[in-house]
Design a protein around this motif. Structure first.
Motif: not given
Length: 63
Positions: A1-21
């Motif tokens: 299934m598409s991961k884009v909202c047909e109403i507002c256009g919201k889509h996946p964005v990339a980021g980072h997991n940052i551990s305690h170290s």
């Protein structure tokens, strides 16, 4: 299934997991997309991929 909202256009964005170290690994922030039955602007009933924030805000007319 598409991961884009047909109403507002919201889509996946990339980021980072940052551990305690402070080790950094990649991750994805994905919107909560649901396939629902809606009534579009022309009055037709159809299925659409819509994010839950648009459904909660009342931006779609459910059929």
């Amino acid at each position: 299934m598409s991961k884009v909202c047909e109403i507002c256009g919201k889509h996946p964005v990339a980021g980072h997991n940052i551990s305690h170290s402070h080790r950094v690994t990649g991750r994805m922030f994905r919107p909560n997309i649901q396939k629902i039955t809606i009534r579009d602007a022309k009055g037709r009933v159809r299925k659409a991929n819509v994010c839950t924030s648009c459904m909660k805000a009342g931006k779609v007319e459910r059929a």
